[in-house]
Design a protein around this motif. Sequence first.
Motif, mmCIF file in Angstrom:
data_model
loop_
_atom_site.group_PDB
_atom_site.id
_atom_site.type_symbol
_atom_site.label_atom_id
_atom_site.label_comp_id
_atom_site.label_asym_id
_atom_site.label_seq_id
_atom_site.Cartn_x
_atom_site.Cartn_y
_atom_site.Cartn_z
ATOM 1 N N THR A 64 -11.800 -1.846 17.953
ATOM 2 C CA THR A 64 -11.690 -2.389 16.594
ATOM 3 C C THR A 64 -10.296 -2.940 16.300
ATOM 4 O OG1 THR A 64 -10.975 -0.292 15.589
ATOM 5 C CG2 THR A 64 -13.350 -0.673 15.786
ATOM 6 N N GLY A 65 -9.321 -2.626 17.154
ATOM 7 C CA GLY A 65 -7.966 -3.102 16.920
ATOM 8 C C GLY A 65 -7.106 -2.148 16.125
ATOM 9 N N LEU A 66 -7.663 -0.966 15.756
ATOM 10 C CA LEU A 66 -6.880 -0.016 14.970
ATOM 11 C C LEU A 66 -5.833 0.699 15.813
ATOM 12 C CD1 LEU A 66 -9.714 1.538 12.786
ATOM 13 C CD2 LEU A 66 -7.989 -0.121 12.089
ATOM 14 N N VAL A 67 -6.091 0.843 17.113
ATOM 15 C CA VAL A 67 -5.106 1.411 18.020
ATOM 16 C C VAL A 67 -5.000 0.494 19.233
ATOM 17 C CG1 VAL A 67 -5.682 3.759 17.275
ATOM 18 C CG2 VAL A 67 -6.715 2.841 19.356
ATOM 19 N N THR A 68 -3.915 0.622 19.946
ATOM 20 C CA THR A 68 -3.719 -0.159 21.169
ATOM 21 C C THR A 68 -3.448 0.800 22.326
ATOM 22 O OG1 THR A 68 -1.332 -0.380 20.742
ATOM 23 C CG2 THR A 68 -2.779 -2.131 19.910
ATOM 24 N N ARG A 69 -3.734 0.342 23.522
ATOM 25 C CA ARG A 69 -3.485 1.161 24.714
ATOM 26 C C ARG A 69 -2.571 0.388 25.657
ATOM 27 N NH1 ARG A 69 -5.462 2.192 29.863
ATOM 28 N NH2 ARG A 69 -5.479 4.410 30.456
ATOM 29 N N GLN A 150 -14.573 2.121 1.232
ATOM 30 C CA GLN A 150 -15.946 1.907 1.689
ATOM 31 C C GLN A 150 -16.789 1.286 0.588
ATOM 32 O OE1 GLN A 150 -16.977 5.889 2.964
ATOM 33 N NE2 GLN A 150 -16.398 5.502 5.091
ATOM 34 N N ALA A 151 -16.617 1.757 -0.646
ATOM 35 C CA ALA A 151 -17.382 1.214 -1.775
ATOM 36 C C ALA A 151 -16.980 -0.232 -2.055
ATOM 37 C CB ALA A 151 -17.158 2.075 -3.016
ATOM 38 N N VAL A 179 -10.290 -5.618 8.426
ATOM 39 C CA VAL A 179 -10.033 -5.380 7.002
ATOM 40 C C VAL A 179 -9.438 -3.992 6.841
ATOM 41 C CG1 VAL A 179 -11.108 -5.093 4.728
ATOM 42 C CG2 VAL A 179 -11.829 -6.959 6.216
ATOM 43 N N HIS A 180 -9.992 -3.011 7.574
ATOM 44 C CA HIS A 180 -9.436 -1.661 7.499
ATOM 45 C C HIS A 180 -8.021 -1.633 8.063
ATOM 46 C CE1 HIS A 180 -9.319 2.695 7.299
ATOM 47 N NE2 HIS A 180 -8.710 2.640 8.467
ATOM 48 N N ARG A 181 -7.779 -2.365 9.130
ATOM 49 C CA ARG A 181 -6.431 -2.406 9.708
ATOM 50 C C ARG A 181 -5.434 -2.927 8.683
ATOM 51 N NH1 ARG A 181 -4.503 -6.143 14.808
ATOM 52 N NH2 ARG A 181 -2.308 -5.513 14.810
ATOM 53 N N MET A 182 -5.869 -3.908 7.864
ATOM 54 C CA MET A 182 -5.011 -4.422 6.808
ATOM 55 C C MET A 182 -4.701 -3.326 5.793
ATOM 56 S SD MET A 182 -5.996 -7.277 3.932
ATOM 57 C CE MET A 182 -7.130 -6.110 3.152
ATOM 58 N N ARG A 183 -5.694 -2.473 5.520
ATOM 59 C CA ARG A 183 -5.535 -1.453 4.489
ATOM 60 C C ARG A 183 -4.809 -0.211 4.974
ATOM 61 N NH1 ARG A 183 -11.829 -1.927 2.611
ATOM 62 N NH2 ARG A 183 -11.553 -3.365 0.866
#
Length: 234
Positions: A64-69, A150-151, A179-183
């Motif tokens: 998802t791009g939220l973490v990197t390896r 989420q809402a 979008v979550h990564r932005m938040r």
Amino acid sequence: MTSGKKTPVVPRRALRDGVYEALLEKLLDGSMPPGASLGIDSLSRELGVSQTPVREALVQMEHTGLVTRVALKGYRVAHPLPPRQLAELFDARGMLEVAAAERAVAHTDDLLPELRAAHAQHVLCAHRVRKQRGDGGPPADYSDLREYFQADWEFHLTIIRAADNRFLVQMAESLSAHVHRMRQTADHGALDIDQAVAEHATILAAFESGDPEAPSKALRTHLAAVARRAAEDA
């Protein structure tokens, strides 16, 4: 001779999903800031699970791009989207969501009950966040903030689903992680809750108005405002 029974996969999947949710909350509450190292061994001890569901959850997050390896260095929390990527994200959302709103107008009668319910849930979650932040400080538990996000996203997905195009829904779901990564690095003391709730109310009223052009205009205005606020916080 083996019994022939298959190994159940649901409990393992549920455990992985539980670890994933726990890590998401850590992203929200700031305890795992951008660039922070994510040790599988230490996370498994902290969460009280084996290393396997932690590793699986991190692999899911990497997609998802939220973490990197990084080779030989392991996993790290992804850094915030740079300004150019942030602009590209909102450009993509604008193209997708405005097109969906234009198509959803043809299904307004079916859409309205669901959109009203989604808006009511967004308003309720916003109220919970405000209540926990009554003294102006961060709440002790960030589950309310996760539910609020989420809402907020569900309101948008309700419109996209009403366009009756499965590929638009798939594209929206692929964008949701970004979008979550932005938040994930949002200033938890200066959320745009009041603005977002008011803008969603305007979008709902646009669908209720019967004007076929009003919903796409209201949605375009909302996304432009969110993009502006995100750029200011970047």
